[in-house]
Design a protein around this motif. Structure first.
Motif, PDB file in Angstrom:
ATOM      1  N   ALA A 197       0.863  -1.182   0.000  1.00 28.68           N
ATOM      2  CA  ALA A 197       0.000   0.000   0.000  1.00 28.68           C
ATOM      3  C   ALA A 197       0.902   1.236   0.000  1.00 28.68           C
ATOM      4  O   ALA A 197       2.002   1.192   0.541  1.00 28.68           O
ATOM      5  CB  ALA A 197      -0.892   0.002   1.236  1.00 28.68           C
ATOM      6  N   PRO A 198       0.445   2.330  -0.583  1.00 24.07           N
ATOM      7  CA  PRO A 198       1.262   3.545  -0.575  1.00 24.07           C
ATOM      8  C   PRO A 198       1.583   3.994   0.848  1.00 24.07           C
ATOM      9  O   PRO A 198       0.807   3.754   1.774  1.00 24.07           O
ATOM     10  CB  PRO A 198       0.383   4.568  -1.291  1.00 24.07           C
ATOM     11  N   PRO A 199       2.734   4.633   1.035  1.00 24.18           N
ATOM     12  CA  PRO A 199       3.116   5.090   2.367  1.00 24.18           C
ATOM     13  C   PRO A 199       2.173   6.161   2.882  1.00 24.18           C
ATOM     14  O   PRO A 199       1.629   6.954   2.120  1.00 24.18           O
ATOM     15  CB  PRO A 199       4.517   5.652   2.168  1.00 24.18           C
ATOM     16  N   HIS A 200       1.979   6.146   4.150  1.00 20.44           N
ATOM     17  CA  HIS A 200       1.141   7.139   4.814  1.00 20.44           C
ATOM     18  C   HIS A 200       1.760   7.419   6.170  1.00 20.44           C
ATOM     19  O   HIS A 200       2.382   6.542   6.764  1.00 20.44           O
ATOM     20  CB  HIS A 200      -0.291   6.618   4.958  1.00 20.44           C
ATOM     21  N   GLU A 201       1.556   8.621   6.658  1.00 17.51           N
ATOM     22  CA  GLU A 201       2.116   8.995   7.946  1.00 17.51           C
ATOM     23  C   GLU A 201       1.665   8.057   9.070  1.00 17.51           C
ATOM     24  O   GLU A 201       2.348   7.887  10.057  1.00 17.51           O
ATOM     25  CB  GLU A 201       1.701  10.419   8.332  1.00 17.51           C
ATOM     26  N   LEU A 202       0.523   7.422   8.902  1.00 13.66           N
ATOM     27  CA  LEU A 202      -0.032   6.576   9.958  1.00 13.66           C
ATOM     28  C   LEU A 202       0.384   5.116   9.857  1.00 13.66           C
ATOM     29  O   LEU A 202       0.064   4.334  10.743  1.00 13.66           O
ATOM     30  CB  LEU A 202      -1.566   6.674   9.953  1.00 13.66           C
ATOM     31  N   ASN A 203       1.086   4.723   8.809  1.00 12.48           N
ATOM     32  CA  ASN A 203       1.484   3.316   8.699  1.00 12.48           C
ATOM     33  C   ASN A 203       2.994   3.143   8.591  1.00 12.48           C
ATOM     34  O   ASN A 203       3.482   2.242   7.919  1.00 12.48           O
ATOM     35  CB  ASN A 203       0.755   2.612   7.553  1.00 12.48           C
ATOM     36  N   THR A 204       3.748   3.956   9.310  1.00 13.17           N
ATOM     37  CA  THR A 204       5.203   3.893   9.225  1.00 13.17           C
ATOM     38  C   THR A 204       5.757   2.556   9.693  1.00 13.17           C
ATOM     39  O   THR A 204       6.776   2.109   9.185  1.00 13.17           O
ATOM     40  CB  THR A 204       5.862   5.035  10.020  1.00 13.17           C
ATOM     41  N   ALA A 205       5.114   1.892  10.631  1.00  9.29           N
ATOM     42  CA  ALA A 205       5.618   0.606  11.122  1.00  9.29           C
ATOM     43  C   ALA A 205       5.614  -0.448  10.015  1.00  9.29           C
ATOM     44  O   ALA A 205       6.427  -1.366  10.017  1.00  9.29           O
ATOM     45  CB  ALA A 205       4.788   0.133  12.305  1.00  9.29           C
ATOM     46  N   ARG A 206       4.727  -0.301   9.064  1.00 12.16           N
ATOM     47  CA  ARG A 206       4.636  -1.262   7.956  1.00 12.16           C
ATOM     48  C   ARG A 206       5.926  -1.323   7.160  1.00 12.16           C
ATOM     49  O   ARG A 206       6.265  -2.338   6.565  1.00 12.16           O
ATOM     50  CB  ARG A 206       3.480  -0.856   7.047  1.00 12.16           C
ATOM     51  N   TRP A 207       6.677  -0.234   7.142  1.00 13.11           N
ATOM     52  CA  TRP A 207       7.879  -0.137   6.330  1.00 13.11           C
ATOM     53  C   TRP A 207       9.149  -0.402   7.139  1.00 13.11           C
ATOM     54  O   TRP A 207      10.248  -0.347   6.586  1.00 13.11           O
ATOM     55  CB  TRP A 207       7.936   1.243   5.681  1.00 13.11           C
ATOM     56  N   ALA A 208       9.008  -0.712   8.424  1.00 16.88           N
ATOM     57  CA  ALA A 208      10.179  -0.948   9.280  1.00 16.88           C
ATOM     58  C   ALA A 208      11.032  -2.084   8.711  1.00 16.88           C
ATOM     59  O   ALA A 208      10.513  -3.077   8.205  1.00 16.88           O
ATOM     60  CB  ALA A 208       9.725  -1.278  10.694  1.00 16.88           C
ATOM     61  N   ASN A 209      12.340  -1.910   8.797  1.00 17.12           N
ATOM     62  CA  ASN A 209      13.322  -2.908   8.367  1.00 17.12           C
ATOM     63  C   ASN A 209      13.314  -3.192   6.866  1.00 17.12           C
ATOM     64  O   ASN A 209      13.837  -4.213   6.431  1.00 17.12           O
ATOM     65  CB  ASN A 209      13.150  -4.212   9.145  1.00 17.12           C
ATOM     66  N   MET A 210      12.716  -2.320   6.088  1.00 21.96           N
ATOM     67  CA  MET A 210      12.745  -2.471   4.627  1.00 21.96           C
ATOM     68  C   MET A 210      13.744  -1.484   4.050  1.00 21.96           C
ATOM     69  O   MET A 210      13.937  -0.395   4.574  1.00 21.96           O
ATOM     70  CB  MET A 210      11.376  -2.201   4.014  1.00 21.96           C
ATOM     71  N   ARG A 211      14.359  -1.904   2.964  1.00 23.20           N
ATOM     72  CA  ARG A 211      15.243  -1.010   2.220  1.00 23.20           C
ATOM     73  C   ARG A 211      14.396  -0.359   1.124  1.00 23.20           C
ATOM     74  O   ARG A 211      13.919  -1.043   0.224  1.00 23.20           O
ATOM     75  CB  ARG A 211      16.417  -1.785   1.645  1.00 23.20           C
ATOM     76  N   ILE A 212      14.228   0.948   1.249  1.00 24.93           N
ATOM     77  CA  ILE A 212      13.333   1.693   0.368  1.00 24.93           C
ATOM     78  C   ILE A 212      14.138   2.712  -0.433  1.00 24.93           C
ATOM     79  O   ILE A 212      14.890   3.503   0.131  1.00 24.93           O
ATOM     80  CB  ILE A 212      12.240   2.410   1.186  1.00 24.93           C
ATOM     81  N   GLY A 213      13.951   2.693  -1.739  1.00 25.36           N
ATOM     82  CA  GLY A 213      14.553   3.698  -2.605  1.00 25.36           C
ATOM     83  C   GLY A 213      13.528   4.775  -2.907  1.00 25.36           C
ATOM     84  O   GLY A 213      12.341   4.488  -3.043  1.00 25.36           O
ATOM     85  N   LEU A 214      13.980   6.002  -2.981  1.00 29.03           N
ATOM     86  CA  LEU A 214      13.100   7.134  -3.282  1.00 29.03           C
ATOM     87  C   LEU A 214      13.459   7.711  -4.645  1.00 29.03           C
ATOM     88  O   LEU A 214      14.617   8.034  -4.902  1.00 29.03           O
ATOM     89  CB  LEU A 214      13.244   8.227  -2.218  1.00 29.03           C
ATOM     90  N   LEU A 215      12.458   7.846  -5.494  1.00 28.83           N
ATOM     91  CA  LEU A 215      12.640   8.486  -6.794  1.00 28.83           C
ATOM     92  C   LEU A 215      11.664   9.646  -6.854  1.00 28.83           C
ATOM     93  O   LEU A 215      10.461   9.459  -7.026  1.00 28.83           O
ATOM     94  CB  LEU A 215      12.383   7.506  -7.945  1.00 28.83           C
ATOM     95  N   GLY A 216      12.189  10.829  -6.650  1.00 29.20           N
ATOM     96  CA  GLY A 216      11.353  12.022  -6.698  1.00 29.20           C
ATOM     97  C   GLY A 216      11.381  12.648  -8.073  1.00 29.20           C
ATOM     98  O   GLY A 216      12.372  12.549  -8.799  1.00 29.20           O
ATOM     99  N   GLY A 217      10.284  13.272  -8.430  1.00 30.89           N
ATOM    100  CA  GLY A 217      10.241  13.953  -9.714  1.00 30.89           C
ATOM    101  C   GLY A 217       8.853  14.455 -10.037  1.00 30.89           C
ATOM    102  O   GLY A 217       7.888  14.168  -9.339  1.00 30.89           O
TER     103      GLY A 217
END
Length: 104
Positions: free
Chosen positions: A4-24
């Motif tokens: 699911a897309p990231p949200h301020e309220l679900n930060t724990a869902r992304w814990a311990n994951m390696r996440i790349g950011l591509l802004g544009g």
């Protein structure tokens, strides 16, 4: 969609994951964005890539830009078969002007 897309309220869902950011601005999104996302994912051993769709590129004229909602929709359509690319409007919701300001 695996993630699911990231949200301020679900930060724990992304814990311990390696996440790349591509802004544009993704105006328009294209196969090159997909390509560099795959390269980054494999080269950096990332779990997922977040596409941070910018509400407005500060270096580009607002009048000539495709509306944010349409660019977001175009990105979602382009990545519908890419389960490890997550398109997000988080910069818009956090009112970030520049990707380096995107934190919570």
């Amino acid at each position: 969609m695996i993630f699911a897309p990231p949200h301020e309220l679900n930060t724990a869902r992304w814990a311990n994951m390696r996440i790349g950011l591509l802004g544009g601005s993704f105006n328009p999104p294209h196969k090159g964005h997909i390509h560099i996302s795959h390269i980054a994912k494999h080269s950096l051993k990332l779990d997922v890539i977040w596409w941070l769709v910018s509400p407005q590129n500060p270096l580009k004229d607002k009048k000539s830009a495709t509306p944010f909602s349409k660019r977001l929709e175009n990105c979602q359509n382009m990545t519908k078969d890419e389960p490890r690319i997550v398109v997000t409007d988080i910069e818009d919701r956090l009112t970030s002007r520049d990707s380096y300001e995107t934190y919570y």
